[in-house]
Design a protein around this motif. Structure first.
Motif, mmCIF file in Angstrom:
data_model
loop_
_atom_site.group_PDB
_atom_site.id
_atom_site.type_symbol
_atom_site.label_atom_id
_atom_site.label_comp_id
_atom_site.label_asym_id
_atom_site.label_seq_id
_atom_site.Cartn_x
_atom_site.Cartn_y
_atom_site.Cartn_z
ATOM 1 N N HIS A 640 0.221 -6.784 -0.561
ATOM 2 C CA HIS A 640 1.086 -6.901 0.609
ATOM 3 C C HIS A 640 0.196 -6.935 1.852
ATOM 4 O O HIS A 640 -0.079 -5.910 2.469
ATOM 5 C CB HIS A 640 2.057 -5.720 0.695
ATOM 6 N N ASP A 641 -0.269 -8.118 2.218
ATOM 7 C CA ASP A 641 -1.162 -8.194 3.360
ATOM 8 C C ASP A 641 -0.433 -8.116 4.695
ATOM 9 O O ASP A 641 -1.048 -8.119 5.755
ATOM 10 C CB ASP A 641 -2.016 -9.466 3.303
ATOM 11 N N TRP A 642 0.918 -8.013 4.642
ATOM 12 C CA TRP A 642 1.684 -7.861 5.875
ATOM 13 C C TRP A 642 1.775 -6.402 6.311
ATOM 14 O O TRP A 642 2.297 -6.097 7.387
ATOM 15 C CB TRP A 642 3.094 -8.446 5.721
ATOM 16 N N MET A 643 1.258 -5.492 5.489
ATOM 17 C CA MET A 643 1.231 -4.074 5.848
ATOM 18 C C MET A 643 -0.169 -3.678 6.304
ATOM 19 O O MET A 643 -1.160 -4.311 5.921
ATOM 20 C CB MET A 643 1.617 -3.205 4.644
ATOM 21 N N PRO A 644 -0.280 -2.618 7.101
ATOM 22 C CA PRO A 644 -1.613 -2.092 7.429
ATOM 23 C C PRO A 644 -2.362 -1.714 6.153
ATOM 24 O O PRO A 644 -1.773 -1.168 5.205
ATOM 25 C CB PRO A 644 -1.306 -0.861 8.287
ATOM 26 N N ALA A 645 -3.669 -1.977 6.132
ATOM 27 C CA ALA A 645 -4.444 -1.763 4.903
ATOM 28 C C ALA A 645 -4.456 -0.311 4.455
ATOM 29 O O ALA A 645 -4.597 -0.018 3.268
ATOM 30 C CB ALA A 645 -5.875 -2.259 5.107
ATOM 31 N N ASP A 646 -4.319 0.626 5.414
ATOM 32 C CA ASP A 646 -4.355 2.047 5.051
ATOM 33 C C ASP A 646 -2.959 2.664 5.037
ATOM 34 O O ASP A 646 -2.804 3.876 5.179
ATOM 35 C CB ASP A 646 -5.263 2.821 6.008
ATOM 36 N N GLN A 647 -1.914 1.845 4.842
ATOM 37 C CA GLN A 647 -0.537 2.342 4.830
ATOM 38 C C GLN A 647 -0.289 3.197 3.586
ATOM 39 O O GLN A 647 -0.502 2.745 2.459
ATOM 40 C CB GLN A 647 0.445 1.172 4.841
ATOM 41 N N ALA A 648 0.155 4.446 3.801
ATOM 42 C CA ALA A 648 0.385 5.362 2.679
ATOM 43 C C ALA A 648 1.787 5.176 2.098
ATOM 44 O O ALA A 648 2.694 4.641 2.751
ATOM 45 C CB ALA A 648 0.204 6.810 3.134
ATOM 46 N N ALA A 649 1.957 5.624 0.854
ATOM 47 C CA ALA A 649 3.250 5.591 0.176
ATOM 48 C C ALA A 649 3.434 6.906 -0.557
ATOM 49 O O ALA A 649 2.461 7.584 -0.910
ATOM 50 C CB ALA A 649 3.324 4.425 -0.800
ATOM 51 N N THR A 650 4.678 7.282 -0.826
ATOM 52 C CA THR A 650 4.962 8.505 -1.572
ATOM 53 C C THR A 650 5.882 8.166 -2.736
ATOM 54 O O THR A 650 6.769 7.306 -2.607
ATOM 55 C CB THR A 650 5.603 9.579 -0.662
ATOM 56 N N PRO A 651 5.693 8.762 -3.908
ATOM 57 C CA PRO A 651 6.524 8.410 -5.069
ATOM 58 C C PRO A 651 7.949 8.913 -4.926
ATOM 59 O O PRO A 651 8.211 9.934 -4.286
ATOM 60 C CB PRO A 651 5.801 9.096 -6.230
ATOM 61 N N THR A 652 8.874 8.198 -5.522
ATOM 62 C CA THR A 652 10.279 8.603 -5.587
ATOM 63 C C THR A 652 10.613 8.966 -7.029
ATOM 64 O O THR A 652 9.973 8.474 -7.963
ATOM 65 C CB THR A 652 11.198 7.470 -5.104
ATOM 66 N N PRO A 653 11.625 9.812 -7.245
ATOM 67 C CA PRO A 653 11.929 10.240 -8.614
ATOM 68 C C PRO A 653 12.411 9.129 -9.535
ATOM 69 O O PRO A 653 12.411 9.297 -10.746
ATOM 70 C CB PRO A 653 13.037 11.293 -8.411
ATOM 71 N N ASP A 654 12.831 7.995 -8.974
ATOM 72 C CA ASP A 654 13.270 6.893 -9.832
ATOM 73 C C ASP A 654 12.121 5.964 -10.217
ATOM 74 O O ASP A 654 12.348 4.864 -10.716
ATOM 75 C CB ASP A 654 14.399 6.102 -9.159
ATOM 76 N N GLY A 655 10.871 6.398 -9.970
ATOM 77 C CA GLY A 655 9.719 5.627 -10.407
ATOM 78 C C GLY A 655 9.247 4.604 -9.410
ATOM 79 O O GLY A 655 8.366 3.800 -9.725
ATOM 80 N N ARG A 656 9.787 4.635 -8.210
ATOM 81 C CA ARG A 656 9.379 3.678 -7.190
ATOM 82 C C ARG A 656 8.499 4.381 -6.152
ATOM 83 O O ARG A 656 8.133 5.539 -6.307
ATOM 84 C CB ARG A 656 10.611 3.033 -6.547
ATOM 85 N N LEU A 657 8.177 3.646 -5.080
ATOM 86 C CA LEU A 657 7.367 4.184 -3.996
ATOM 87 C C LEU A 657 8.090 3.959 -2.674
ATOM 88 O O LEU A 657 8.637 2.872 -2.441
ATOM 89 C CB LEU A 657 5.994 3.501 -3.939
ATOM 90 N N LEU A 658 8.085 4.977 -1.811
ATOM 91 C CA LEU A 658 8.671 4.862 -0.488
ATOM 92 C C LEU A 658 7.549 4.680 0.527
ATOM 93 O O LEU A 658 6.615 5.480 0.588
ATOM 94 C CB LEU A 658 9.497 6.102 -0.140
ATOM 95 N N VAL A 659 7.659 3.637 1.325
ATOM 96 C CA VAL A 659 6.676 3.329 2.347
ATOM 97 C C VAL A 659 7.360 3.442 3.702
ATOM 98 O O VAL A 659 8.406 2.822 3.935
ATOM 99 C CB VAL A 659 6.108 1.901 2.172
ATOM 100 N N ALA A 660 6.784 4.249 4.596
ATOM 101 C CA ALA A 660 7.381 4.451 5.921
ATOM 102 C C ALA A 660 6.464 3.869 6.985
ATOM 103 O O ALA A 660 5.364 4.372 7.206
ATOM 104 C CB ALA A 660 7.619 5.933 6.174
ATOM 105 N N THR A 661 6.912 2.786 7.622
ATOM 106 C CA THR A 661 6.194 2.214 8.748
ATOM 107 C C THR A 661 7.018 2.447 10.008
ATOM 108 O O THR A 661 8.155 2.926 9.945
ATOM 109 C CB THR A 661 5.960 0.711 8.545
ATOM 110 N N LYS A 662 6.473 2.118 11.131
ATOM 111 C CA LYS A 662 7.188 2.314 12.397
ATOM 112 C C LYS A 662 8.420 1.421 12.445
ATOM 113 O O LYS A 662 8.324 0.198 12.383
ATOM 114 C CB LYS A 662 6.267 2.008 13.576
ATOM 115 N N GLY A 663 9.609 2.051 12.493
ATOM 116 C CA GLY A 663 10.857 1.321 12.634
ATOM 117 C C GLY A 663 11.489 0.862 11.343
ATOM 118 O O GLY A 663 12.636 0.390 11.358
ATOM 119 N N SER A 664 10.795 0.970 10.210
ATOM 120 C CA SER A 664 11.404 0.542 8.942
ATOM 121 C C SER A 664 10.769 1.278 7.764
ATOM 122 O O SER A 664 9.594 1.636 7.809
ATOM 123 C CB SER A 664 11.252 -0.974 8.761
#
Length: 715
Positions: A640-664
């Motif tokens: 995903h080159d549209w995200m900042p290269a150091d953008q962090a993510a946190t796991p969700t219990p349904d096996g996915r990842l939640l990514v929080a950027t500014k505004g979305s």
């Protein structure tokens, strides 16, 4: 405590050791020479091994070697074991708390000798120590073990000949001959060389023309140099026709011919063959003869023995001096013989074991801790000095209470512990289904400082907030009330049962009881702890330090399993718990086997790594929120080159990842990077983020503020 075991043999002339962790076996080398054999020597300046030999030249009065008196050799054995333990710990980058000490028959014939050796191990700092009879280890060393073997061990002080039965195993018979040991050859060689050196050598070794005080020191130095010369020439002539050497720069050149060595060996060979013949006559069923010890390195000596022992296979190793520790490794792997299963207790929760008396050494599981099926719960030393590891039943459970303390006597059939069925497990990542909805702010918590970490309790009620540099808060997420303020924490995590809060501190992990039924404790780590992550089964805890070290800790037994110095900062377990991934300060990802710490692969991240995650099938590892890497193919899975290269993510219990950027916010499928859901939010770029165990709420941390936001409902 660590699962690593130091297996050591402190011999009269040389000592050796290996360290075993899981299936990995590593030789513990002398720090100065890097060789697996350590000279059995110490110096008053706290040196041992080869360094002590070098120090004796400058200060011969401070030097000490083997004396054959176990009470006088206490300091020697203790310092050798302590140094070997330190070297092994550096080798594994983790503690070594268990010892298997190979000892000669004298220790097993004398209970006081045995007690002293075990006491030395305890003083040195080993939590567990056990003795193994040297002939048993030597008989186990060859690749093909015989049912009944005659072991001829040519030690520095004596020949020890033993008849060893593999089943059991057991020593059935033995004889000792001091005149067939390595010292006898050295003495004979020394006399031969003194005669050959004649007047010139005698003059070179004279000290009577010196002042008395100086003469005493110089005489000791010359004795050491002469003994070293004998050893060098003995080694050289074993491979060459003639050896030439000098004791001092001004002394004569001495020569030793191979024929001279063969002649001087003949009496030792004759005595050894006589000893072997007597044992073979008493035990006609011997089907293999094993040669070991320093003299076996001399080819003509080994050949003479083979020629004198016809009719039976004769074997010896390329490194006969290491046979004892390598054989001990094989015997140490025979774990079922040293583990004791619990006896039936008529369906009751108390446990008892069939142990024929002894004393409790230590417990391996704390009260209130869960354990897997057939886990080791305690260690007992029986009346004969052996260690027995008391095993749990065939089903997992929780240790409710212990009915004996370390040092207490253990009676056969007595109840030692009470256990209960384990609690219902927490939801496994990927087993929770969530229907995502428009985000709704549920609570706002006002605090001080920015967040160093956030964590939900397994039941989702409590929210822990690590305040950067100034402590930790425990909030009730149902009403927004502050429940507790705790000490400094650089990261936080709840125990799998939710009854304890773990906080990363300056030099370890502080474990705080939230129910008041457990004492506060500390898991020591020699660095600031900045990351904590439990595996999916709750048994393994990954501890990440600021200096780039990852320690895998067994939560049930409170023992460190391994430590790696090339990983740190963030960590993640694969969904099956088999793998653990950690990042390095230079932007790489190290993937290891969780059980052993064995490195599987390394992935170049290329940027500072703030988060790691796995796909539900464990095939893809997600670096930050930007890149997926397929571990099976070794290729990039998505980007995903549209995200900042150091953008962090946190796991969700349904096996996915939640990514929080500014505004979305985005919910990603880690396997292929697909955006599963997207939310428009009013929040900026968060400093910390965590999803509740049921997947319906998100805690978002900013400087001085935490927002609790609803993002869905159970599907």
């Amino acid at each position: 405590m660590s699962d690593a075991v130091l297996i050591a043999d402190i011999g009269a002339a040389t000592s050796k050791a290996v360290v075993v962790r899981g299936k990995a076996v590593k030789e513990v080398a002398d720090p100065l020479t890097g060789a697996p054999l350590w000279p059995t020597a110490i110096h008053i300046d706290a040196y041992c091994g080869a360094v002590a030999l070098h120090r004796r030249r400058a200060d011969p009065d401070g030097f000490a070697g083997w004396t054959d008196d176990y009470k006088r050799d206490v300091v020697l054995v203790g310092r050798m074991l302590g140094t070997m333990r330190d070297v092994a710990a550096r080798l594994l980058r983790g503690p070594v708390d268990r010892l298997l000490l190979v000892a000669d028959r004298a220790a097993f014939a004398d209970p006081e000798h045995r007690r002293v050796l075990l006491e030395i191990a305890e003083i040195v700092g080993f939590a567990e120590a056990e003795l193994l009879e040297r002939p048993l280890a030597l008989a186990a060393a060859p690749e093909e073990r015989a049912e009944l073997a005659l072991v001829l061990d040519f030690g520095a002080r004596a020949l020890t000949a033993s008849v060893v039965r593999a089943a059991g195993p057991a020593v059935l018979d033995h004889e000792t001959d001091r005149d067939a040991g390595g010292w006898r050859l050295d003495e004979t060689l020394g006399a031969h060389l003194r005669t050959a050196g004649g007047y010139e050598l005698a003059e070179a070794l004279r000290t009577d023309h010196l002042p008395a005080a100086t003469a005493a020191i110089v005489a000791k130095r010359l004795d050491f140099e002469f003994a070293a010369t004998v050893q060098r020439m003995r080694t050289t002539v074993a491979a060459a026709d003639v050896a030439a050497d000098a004791v001092t720069a001004l002394g004569p050149v001495l020569e030793l011919h191979r024929d001279d060595l063969t002649r001087l060996l003949a009496p030792i060979v004759a005595r050894a063959l006589a000893t072997a013949g007597r044992l073979l006559q008493r035990h006609g069923g011997v089907d293999r003869i094993v040669l070991t010890g320093g003299l076996v390195r001399i080819p003509q000596f080994a050949r003479a023995l083979v020629d004198g022992l016809p009719g039976r296979p004769v074997t010896w190793a390329d490194e006969p001096d290491l046979d004892s520790v390598h054989g001990a490794v094989k015997l140490a792997g025979d774990a079922p013989q040293r583990r004791v299963a619990p006896a039936a207790a008529n369906g009751h929760t108390p446990l008892r074991w069939d142990v024929a008396g002894g004393r409790l050494v230590r417990w391996l599981v704390e009260p209130g801790r869960p354990y897997p099926a057939r886990a080791e719960l305690a260690v007992v030393r029986t009346a004969d000095g052996a260690l027995r590891r008391l095993r749990a039943p065939d089903a997992p459970g929780v240790l409710v209470a212990r009915h004996a303390a370390a040092g207490d006597p253990v009676l056969n059939g007595g109840y030692l512990a009470t256990v209960a069925a384990p609690p219902e497990p927490a939801p496994v990542r990927g087993s929770v289904a969530v229907r995502y909805t428009r985000p709704v702010q549920l609570q706002r918590f006002t605090t001080t400082d920015g967040p160093a970490g956030l964590a939900f309790s397994p039941d989702g009620r409590w929210l822990a907030y690590a305040r950067r540099e100034s402590g930790a808060d425990l909030w009730d997420s149902s009403n927004g009330q502050l429940s507790k303020v705790l000490g400094t924490a650089y990261c936080v995590e709840f125990s799998p049962d939710g009854r304890e809060l773990l906080m990363g501190a300056h030099s370890g992990v502080v474990v705080n009881s939230l129910t008041g039924d457990r004492a506060r404790s500390v898991i020591p780590v020699n660095d600031r702890v900045i990351g904590l992550e439990f595996g999916p089964d709750g048994r393994h805890l990954a501890i990440v330090t600021e200096g780039g070290t990852t320690v895998l800790h067994d939560w049930a037994t409170r023992r460190d399993l391994w430590g790696g110095a090339d990983g740190g900062w963030v960590g993640a377990f694969s969904p099956d718990g088999r793998l653990v991934a950690t990042s390095t300060p230079d932007g790489r990802v190290i993937v290891r086997e969780a059980a052993t710490g064995t490195r599987i692969t390394a992935v170049e991240g290329g940027v500072p790594i703030r988060s790691l995650g796995f796909s539900p099938d464990g095939r893809v590892i997600v670096i930050n929120a930007v890149r997926g890497w397929n571990l099976r193919t070794g290729q990039q899975a998505w980007l995903h080159d549209w995200m900042p290269a150091d953008q962090a993510a946190t796991p969700t219990p349904d096996g996915r990842l939640l990514v929080a950027t500014k505004g979305s916010w985005h919910v990603l499928e880690p396997g292929d990077g697909t955006v599963h859901a997207r939310f428009d939010v009013v929040y900026g770029h968060p400093q910390a983020l965590v999803v509740s165990p049921d997947g319906t709420r998100v805690a978002v941390g900013f400087e001085g503020t935490i927002f609790l936001v609803g993002i869905g409902e159970p599907a």
